[in-house]
Design a protein around this motif. Structure first.
Motif, PDB file in Angstrom:
ATOM      1  N   SER A 126       0.813  -1.209   0.000  1.00 32.33           N
ATOM      2  CA  SER A 126       0.000   0.000   0.000  1.00 32.33           C
ATOM      3  C   SER A 126       0.851   1.266   0.000  1.00 32.33           C
ATOM      4  O   SER A 126       0.325   2.357  -0.111  1.00 32.33           O
ATOM      5  CB  SER A 126      -0.943   0.003   1.209  1.00 32.33           C
ATOM      6  N   VAL A 127       2.167   1.117   0.133  1.00 30.29           N
ATOM      7  CA  VAL A 127       3.056   2.267   0.115  1.00 30.29           C
ATOM      8  C   VAL A 127       3.272   2.716  -1.330  1.00 30.29           C
ATOM      9  O   VAL A 127       3.646   1.935  -2.190  1.00 30.29           O
ATOM     10  CB  VAL A 127       4.413   1.928   0.782  1.00 30.29           C
ATOM     11  N   LYS A 128       3.014   3.990  -1.593  1.00 31.10           N
ATOM     12  CA  LYS A 128       3.217   4.562  -2.925  1.00 31.10           C
ATOM     13  C   LYS A 128       4.651   5.065  -3.004  1.00 31.10           C
ATOM     14  O   LYS A 128       5.131   5.764  -2.120  1.00 31.10           O
ATOM     15  CB  LYS A 128       2.262   5.727  -3.168  1.00 31.10           C
ATOM     16  N   LYS A 129       5.335   4.707  -4.068  1.00 25.72           N
ATOM     17  CA  LYS A 129       6.719   5.132  -4.250  1.00 25.72           C
ATOM     18  C   LYS A 129       6.758   6.345  -5.157  1.00 25.72           C
ATOM     19  O   LYS A 129       6.129   6.362  -6.209  1.00 25.72           O
ATOM     20  CB  LYS A 129       7.550   3.998  -4.836  1.00 25.72           C
ATOM     21  N   ILE A 130       7.501   7.345  -4.730  1.00 24.08           N
ATOM     22  CA  ILE A 130       7.697   8.554  -5.514  1.00 24.08           C
ATOM     23  C   ILE A 130       9.133   8.512  -6.018  1.00 24.08           C
ATOM     24  O   ILE A 130      10.069   8.563  -5.229  1.00 24.08           O
ATOM     25  CB  ILE A 130       7.455   9.817  -4.675  1.00 24.08           C
ATOM     26  N   LEU A 131       9.301   8.380  -7.318  1.00 22.01           N
ATOM     27  CA  LEU A 131      10.626   8.297  -7.917  1.00 22.01           C
ATOM     28  C   LEU A 131      11.032   9.675  -8.417  1.00 22.01           C
ATOM     29  O   LEU A 131      10.338  10.284  -9.228  1.00 22.01           O
ATOM     30  CB  LEU A 131      10.622   7.301  -9.079  1.00 22.01           C
ATOM     31  N   ILE A 132      12.149  10.162  -7.903  1.00 19.52           N
ATOM     32  CA  ILE A 132      12.667  11.459  -8.328  1.00 19.52           C
ATOM     33  C   ILE A 132      13.987  11.223  -9.043  1.00 19.52           C
ATOM     34  O   ILE A 132      14.961  10.786  -8.448  1.00 19.52           O
ATOM     35  CB  ILE A 132      12.875  12.405  -7.123  1.00 19.52           C
ATOM     36  N   LEU A 133      13.989  11.466 -10.346  1.00 16.37           N
ATOM     37  CA  LEU A 133      15.194  11.359 -11.158  1.00 16.37           C
ATOM     38  C   LEU A 133      15.722  12.767 -11.358  1.00 16.37           C
ATOM     39  O   LEU A 133      14.975  13.662 -11.743  1.00 16.37           O
ATOM     40  CB  LEU A 133      14.880  10.725 -12.517  1.00 16.37           C
ATOM     41  N   SER A 134      17.009  12.966 -11.078  1.00 19.82           N
ATOM     42  CA  SER A 134      17.524  14.324 -11.200  1.00 19.82           C
ATOM     43  C   SER A 134      18.913  14.343 -11.806  1.00 19.82           C
ATOM     44  O   SER A 134      19.641  13.359 -11.754  1.00 19.82           O
ATOM     45  CB  SER A 134      17.557  14.987  -9.822  1.00 19.82           C
ATOM     46  N   ALA A 135      19.229  15.480 -12.375  1.00 25.16           N
ATOM     47  CA  ALA A 135      20.553  15.702 -12.946  1.00 25.16           C
ATOM     48  C   ALA A 135      20.796  17.195 -13.031  1.00 25.16           C
ATOM     49  O   ALA A 135      19.863  17.975 -13.185  1.00 25.16           O
ATOM     50  CB  ALA A 135      20.650  15.079 -14.323  1.00 25.16           C
ATOM     51  N   ASN A 136      22.043  17.556 -12.895  1.00 26.19           N
ATOM     52  CA  ASN A 136      22.437  18.946 -13.074  1.00 26.19           C
ATOM     53  C   ASN A 136      23.246  18.994 -14.367  1.00 26.19           C
ATOM     54  O   ASN A 136      24.377  18.544 -14.407  1.00 26.19           O
ATOM     55  CB  ASN A 136      23.273  19.419 -11.882  1.00 26.19           C
ATOM     56  N   VAL A 168      21.230  11.362 -13.119  1.00 28.71           N
ATOM     57  CA  VAL A 168      20.673  10.518 -14.175  1.00 28.71           C
ATOM     58  C   VAL A 168      21.033  11.109 -15.534  1.00 28.71           C
ATOM     59  O   VAL A 168      20.903  12.313 -15.757  1.00 28.71           O
ATOM     60  CB  VAL A 168      19.142  10.402 -14.022  1.00 28.71           C
ATOM     61  N   ARG A 169      21.517  10.257 -16.410  1.00 27.84           N
ATOM     62  CA  ARG A 169      21.867  10.669 -17.771  1.00 27.84           C
ATOM     63  C   ARG A 169      20.816  10.142 -18.730  1.00 27.84           C
ATOM     64  O   ARG A 169      20.206   9.106 -18.462  1.00 27.84           O
ATOM     65  CB  ARG A 169      23.235  10.103 -18.150  1.00 27.84           C
ATOM     66  N   PRO A 170      20.605  10.826 -19.847  1.00 28.29           N
ATOM     67  CA  PRO A 170      19.632  10.310 -20.821  1.00 28.29           C
ATOM     68  C   PRO A 170      19.914   8.870 -21.217  1.00 28.29           C
ATOM     69  O   PRO A 170      19.002   8.065 -21.383  1.00 28.29           O
ATOM     70  CB  PRO A 170      19.777  11.260 -22.014  1.00 28.29           C
ATOM     71  N   ASP A 171      21.193   8.527 -21.334  1.00 30.01           N
ATOM     72  CA  ASP A 171      21.546   7.163 -21.719  1.00 30.01           C
ATOM     73  C   ASP A 171      21.134   6.139 -20.668  1.00 30.01           C
ATOM     74  O   ASP A 171      20.992   4.966 -20.977  1.00 30.01           O
ATOM     75  CB  ASP A 171      23.042   7.043 -22.002  1.00 30.01           C
ATOM     76  N   ASP A 172      20.981   6.571 -19.411  1.00 27.77           N
ATOM     77  CA  ASP A 172      20.529   5.640 -18.372  1.00 27.77           C
ATOM     78  C   ASP A 172      19.152   5.087 -18.714  1.00 27.77           C
ATOM     79  O   ASP A 172      18.817   3.972 -18.335  1.00 27.77           O
ATOM     80  CB  ASP A 172      20.478   6.326 -17.004  1.00 27.77           C
ATOM     81  N   LEU A 173      18.338   5.876 -19.385  1.00 23.80           N
ATOM     82  CA  LEU A 173      17.004   5.429 -19.771  1.00 23.80           C
ATOM     83  C   LEU A 173      16.937   4.991 -21.223  1.00 23.80           C
ATOM     84  O   LEU A 173      15.989   4.343 -21.631  1.00 23.80           O
ATOM     85  CB  LEU A 173      15.976   6.544 -19.527  1.00 23.80           C
ATOM     86  N   ARG A 174      17.937   5.349 -22.018  1.00 25.77           N
ATOM     87  CA  ARG A 174      17.914   5.025 -23.437  1.00 25.77           C
ATOM     88  C   ARG A 174      18.680   3.761 -23.794  1.00 25.77           C
ATOM     89  O   ARG A 174      18.746   3.405 -24.955  1.00 25.77           O
ATOM     90  CB  ARG A 174      18.503   6.181 -24.237  1.00 25.77           C
ATOM     91  N   CYS A 175      19.327   3.137 -22.810  1.00 31.44           N
ATOM     92  CA  CYS A 175      20.091   1.920 -23.099  1.00 31.44           C
ATOM     93  C   CYS A 175      19.182   0.967 -23.859  1.00 31.44           C
ATOM     94  O   CYS A 175      18.051   0.730 -23.472  1.00 31.44           O
ATOM     95  CB  CYS A 175      20.585   1.274 -21.819  1.00 31.44           C
ATOM     96  N   GLY A 176      19.698   0.424 -24.947  1.00 31.17           N
ATOM     97  CA  GLY A 176      18.907  -0.373 -25.877  1.00 31.17           C
ATOM     98  C   GLY A 176      17.948  -1.361 -25.255  1.00 31.17           C
ATOM     99  O   GLY A 176      16.739  -1.292 -25.480  1.00 31.17           O
ATOM    100  N   GLN A 177      18.453  -2.298 -24.485  1.00 28.74           N
ATOM    101  CA  GLN A 177      17.584  -3.328 -23.929  1.00 28.74           C
ATOM    102  C   GLN A 177      16.648  -2.760 -22.859  1.00 28.74           C
ATOM    103  O   GLN A 177      15.499  -3.170 -22.768  1.00 28.74           O
ATOM    104  CB  GLN A 177      18.410  -4.474 -23.371  1.00 28.74           C
ATOM    105  N   LEU A 178      17.143  -1.814 -22.084  1.00 28.34           N
ATOM    106  CA  LEU A 178      16.289  -1.218 -21.067  1.00 28.34           C
ATOM    107  C   LEU A 178      15.163  -0.412 -21.711  1.00 28.34           C
ATOM    108  O   LEU A 178      14.015  -0.475 -21.282  1.00 28.34           O
ATOM    109  CB  LEU A 178      17.115  -0.344 -20.128  1.00 28.34           C
ATOM    110  N   LEU A 179      15.489   0.309 -22.754  1.00 26.71           N
ATOM    111  CA  LEU A 179      14.468   1.067 -23.478  1.00 26.71           C
ATOM    112  C   LEU A 179      13.426   0.131 -24.090  1.00 26.71           C
ATOM    113  O   LEU A 179      12.227   0.388 -24.019  1.00 26.71           O
ATOM    114  CB  LEU A 179      15.098   1.934 -24.565  1.00 26.71           C
TER     115      LEU A 179
END
Length: 117
Positions: free
Chosen positions: A5-15, A52-63
């Protein structure tokens, strides 16, 4: 309280490089403090991922795994490595050997980002 029942809030950040330093840590602390004051504070968990880098989410298999989750309304087999990466990011839950996105909000967000409908 039951963990599911715990809702997770994911905060992805980068400078971004070559920009002024952002107050990311301060902003997250303010969000956490606000939640701690709320009556429903036990219903939320904040998960932060820094740098977080764009590639962290764009990695081929992960995407590809994210795309499968976005288009499916049932649990999907995205592969062991991708499943654990997505789980560690707080995006999915396991159902047997398959994964299912935790919230429809993720689906809507990724549909926009991936150019879907």
């Amino acid at each position: 309280m039951v963990e599911s029942s715990v809702k997770k809030i994911l905060i992805l950040s980068a400078n971004p490089t070559n920009t002024n330093k952002l107050r990311l840590e301060e902003e997250v602390r303010e969000i956490q403090a606000g939640l701690e004051r709320a009556r429903s504070r036990g219903q939320f968990e904040i998960i932060t991922k820094w740098g977080v880098r764009p590639d962290d989410l764009r990695c081929g298999q992960l995407l590809a795994a994210v795309k499968q989750l976005v288009i499916s309304n049932t649990p999907v087999d995205v592969g062991t490595t991708e499943a654990f990466k997505l789980k560690s990011m707080g995006l999915v839950k396991f159902q047997g050997n398959e994964v299912m996105r935790l919230y429809n909000l993720y689906r809507q967000c990724f549909l926009e980002r991936l150019g879907g409908n």
